[in-house]
Design a protein around this motif. Sequence first.
Motif, PDB file in Angstrom:
ATOM      1  N   GLY A 109       0.787  -1.227   0.000  1.00  0.00           N
ATOM      2  CA  GLY A 109       0.000   0.000   0.000  1.00  0.00           C
ATOM      3  C   GLY A 109       0.814   1.270   0.000  1.00  0.00           C
ATOM      4  O   GLY A 109       0.246   2.365   0.010  1.00  0.00           O
ATOM      5  N   CYS A 110       2.136   1.175  -0.051  1.00  0.00           N
ATOM      6  CA  CYS A 110       2.981   2.367  -0.063  1.00  0.00           C
ATOM      7  C   CYS A 110       2.782   3.118  -1.377  1.00  0.00           C
ATOM      8  O   CYS A 110       2.850   2.532  -2.468  1.00  0.00           O
ATOM      9  CB  CYS A 110       4.450   1.974   0.100  1.00  0.00           C
ATOM     10  N   THR A 111       2.540   4.412  -1.295  1.00  0.00           N
ATOM     11  CA  THR A 111       2.358   5.228  -2.500  1.00  0.00           C
ATOM     12  C   THR A 111       3.662   5.878  -2.951  1.00  0.00           C
ATOM     13  O   THR A 111       3.699   6.524  -3.993  1.00  0.00           O
ATOM     14  CB  THR A 111       1.320   6.338  -2.258  1.00  0.00           C
ATOM     15  N   HIS A 112       4.711   5.758  -2.118  1.00  0.00           N
ATOM     16  CA  HIS A 112       6.043   6.304  -2.412  1.00  0.00           C
ATOM     17  C   HIS A 112       6.088   7.818  -2.319  1.00  0.00           C
ATOM     18  O   HIS A 112       6.983   8.456  -2.869  1.00  0.00           O
ATOM     19  CB  HIS A 112       6.532   5.842  -3.787  1.00  0.00           C
ATOM     20  N   GLY A 113       5.123   8.397  -1.610  1.00  0.00           N
ATOM     21  CA  GLY A 113       5.116   9.833  -1.401  1.00  0.00           C
ATOM     22  C   GLY A 113       6.051  10.253  -0.275  1.00  0.00           C
ATOM     23  O   GLY A 113       6.659   9.419   0.408  1.00  0.00           O
ATOM     24  N   GLU A 114       6.151  11.564  -0.064  1.00  0.00           N
ATOM     25  CA  GLU A 114       7.088  12.089   0.928  1.00  0.00           C
ATOM     26  C   GLU A 114       6.753  11.655   2.354  1.00  0.00           C
ATOM     27  O   GLU A 114       7.642  11.491   3.187  1.00  0.00           O
ATOM     28  CB  GLU A 114       7.116  13.623   0.857  1.00  0.00           C
ATOM     29  N   ASP A 115       5.480  11.475   2.654  1.00  0.00           N
ATOM     30  CA  ASP A 115       5.068  11.175   4.022  1.00  0.00           C
ATOM     31  C   ASP A 115       4.882   9.691   4.285  1.00  0.00           C
ATOM     32  O   ASP A 115       4.409   9.311   5.366  1.00  0.00           O
ATOM     33  CB  ASP A 115       3.749  11.912   4.336  1.00  0.00           C
ATOM     34  N   GLU A 116       5.258   8.849   3.333  1.00  0.00           N
ATOM     35  CA  GLU A 116       5.075   7.416   3.525  1.00  0.00           C
ATOM     36  C   GLU A 116       6.163   6.858   4.456  1.00  0.00           C
ATOM     37  O   GLU A 116       7.356   7.083   4.220  1.00  0.00           O
ATOM     38  CB  GLU A 116       5.129   6.681   2.186  1.00  0.00           C
ATOM     39  N   PRO A 117       5.787   6.142   5.520  1.00  0.00           N
ATOM     40  CA  PRO A 117       6.796   5.545   6.399  1.00  0.00           C
ATOM     41  C   PRO A 117       7.450   4.335   5.743  1.00  0.00           C
ATOM     42  O   PRO A 117       6.807   3.583   5.018  1.00  0.00           O
ATOM     43  CB  PRO A 117       5.980   5.126   7.629  1.00  0.00           C
ATOM     44  N   GLU A 118       8.739   4.185   5.956  1.00  0.00           N
ATOM     45  CA  GLU A 118       9.490   3.018   5.487  1.00  0.00           C
ATOM     46  C   GLU A 118       9.485   2.866   3.965  1.00  0.00           C
ATOM     47  O   GLU A 118       9.576   1.761   3.444  1.00  0.00           O
ATOM     48  CB  GLU A 118       8.949   1.732   6.135  1.00  0.00           C
ATOM     49  N   CYS A 119       9.374   3.971   3.258  1.00  0.00           N
ATOM     50  CA  CYS A 119       9.456   3.896   1.798  1.00  0.00           C
ATOM     51  C   CYS A 119      10.902   3.673   1.391  1.00  0.00           C
ATOM     52  O   CYS A 119      11.829   4.338   1.896  1.00  0.00           O
ATOM     53  CB  CYS A 119       8.921   5.180   1.152  1.00  0.00           C
ATOM     54  N   GLU A 120      11.107   2.744   0.491  1.00  0.00           N
ATOM     55  CA  GLU A 120      12.465   2.398   0.063  1.00  0.00           C
ATOM     56  C   GLU A 120      13.149   3.541  -0.683  1.00  0.00           C
ATOM     57  O   GLU A 120      14.381   3.587  -0.748  1.00  0.00           O
ATOM     58  CB  GLU A 120      12.420   1.157  -0.836  1.00  0.00           C
ATOM     59  N   LEU A 121      12.376   4.474  -1.230  1.00  0.00           N
ATOM     60  CA  LEU A 121      13.001   5.607  -1.893  1.00  0.00           C
ATOM     61  C   LEU A 121      13.773   6.460  -0.895  1.00  0.00           C
ATOM     62  O   LEU A 121      14.843   6.996  -1.221  1.00  0.00           O
ATOM     63  CB  LEU A 121      11.931   6.462  -2.600  1.00  0.00           C
ATOM     64  N   ASP A 122      13.245   6.589   0.337  1.00  0.00           N
ATOM     65  CA  ASP A 122      13.944   7.358   1.361  1.00  0.00           C
ATOM     66  C   ASP A 122      15.252   6.691   1.747  1.00  0.00           C
ATOM     67  O   ASP A 122      16.271   7.367   1.960  1.00  0.00           O
ATOM     68  CB  ASP A 122      13.038   7.531   2.593  1.00  0.00           C
TER      69      ASP A 122
END
Length: 340
Positions: free
Chosen positions: A299-312
Motif C-alpha cells: 500500500g505504499c504510494t512512495h510519497g514524501e510522508d510514507e513511512p518506510e518507503c524504500e526511496l527514502d
Amino acid sequence: MARGWDENDAEHYERPRRRTRPRTKDRPTYDDAEAGTVVRVDRGRYTVLVDGHPVSAPTTAMKARPLGRKGVVVGDRVRLVGDTSGIDGALARIVEVDPRRTVLRRTADDDDPVERVIVCNADQLVVVAALADPEPRPRLIDRALVAAYDAGMAPLLVLTKADLADPETLLSTYRSLGVPWVVTQKGAEVEAVRERLAGRVSVLIGHSGVGKSTLVNRLVPTALRDVGVVNSTTGRGRHTSTSAIMLALPAEDGGPGEPGGWIIDTPGIRSFGLAHVLPEHLIEAFPDLDEMTEDCPRGCTHGEDEPECELDEALEAGQVDPDRVTSFRRLLAARESSDV
C-alpha cells in the motif's frame, strides 16, 4: 412506409424485440469491411480516413446500433461497411472498433468516477505551454505528464513565446525527469518541433491561449485553426478549438505521398482530473525508481510522508538522484491536488 434492410445494415441482424420472431440466425462477419482511422467526431457523425483512400477524401460514417454505448473517439481504428467513397452525401457505418494501443484519459475532477477518453492510439503526448502571456501553469503540466505516463505515451514539452520570457526557469523543473523539450517563439521556424513529430501520432494539449492553434497552423498550413487572444484582465485564453481533430503533417519532400506524421489538436483545457491514475502505475514509468521500491510495505504510494518507503532509504544511501525522486514525488502530489 418502412424501408427494407439489406446485408450491410447491422440492424438486419439485430436481436429482435420481445414477442417477435428472429429475422435471421446468421450473424455478420464483416469480412469485406474496410479499415480506417477516425479523425474527427462531431454530433454523432464520424469522419474516417479509409486505408488506401486519399487523405483529401475522408468518409463520413455513423456508429452501428449493435455497438451500443461503446464510445468511438479520434484515433480509433475502425471497420466500416456501406458507401466509403467519400463523395458528398455518402454515408458509411462503423461496425467494429479495434483494440486500442494507448488511451489518453482524464476525469473532470479528481473525485469524478467517470473517465473521459480524449484520444486513442497516439504515440506521443505534446504538452504545449507558454512561457508568458499567459503565465505557465506547472501543476497542469505535471498532471498532463502523469496522464502520458499512465497511458504509456512518450511525453514532449513544447514551450512557446520564448521571445517574452527565459525558458530556463521552467526547463530546470523538468530536466531530472528526462522529458524532451523544444522552445519556440513568435515568427520563428518550427522545424525543431516537426522533427520531433515526424513518423509519429502525436496529440497536442495545453490550456487556452498558449499558442497551440498557432503552432498547428504553422505545422499544417491547410489546417486553418482559429486563433484566439489572451484576456488582459484574467490572463486566460479563449477556447478556439471546440473538438479534437487529427491532421496529416506534410510529407518531408512536400509531395502528395505518405504523410510525415499525424497530429491531433484538442480543445484547450482548464482542468485535468486524474482520479483514474494509480500510484503503482505512475512509478512504473520510472524503471530505475520502480526497481528500488520492490520491498516497500504493502500500500505504499512512495510519497514524501510514507513511512518506510524504500526511496527514502535509497536517498540516504546516495543510490539515487535526489532531484529525480523530488520530481517524481511532485508528479505524485499533482495527481492528488486539484490546484492547477
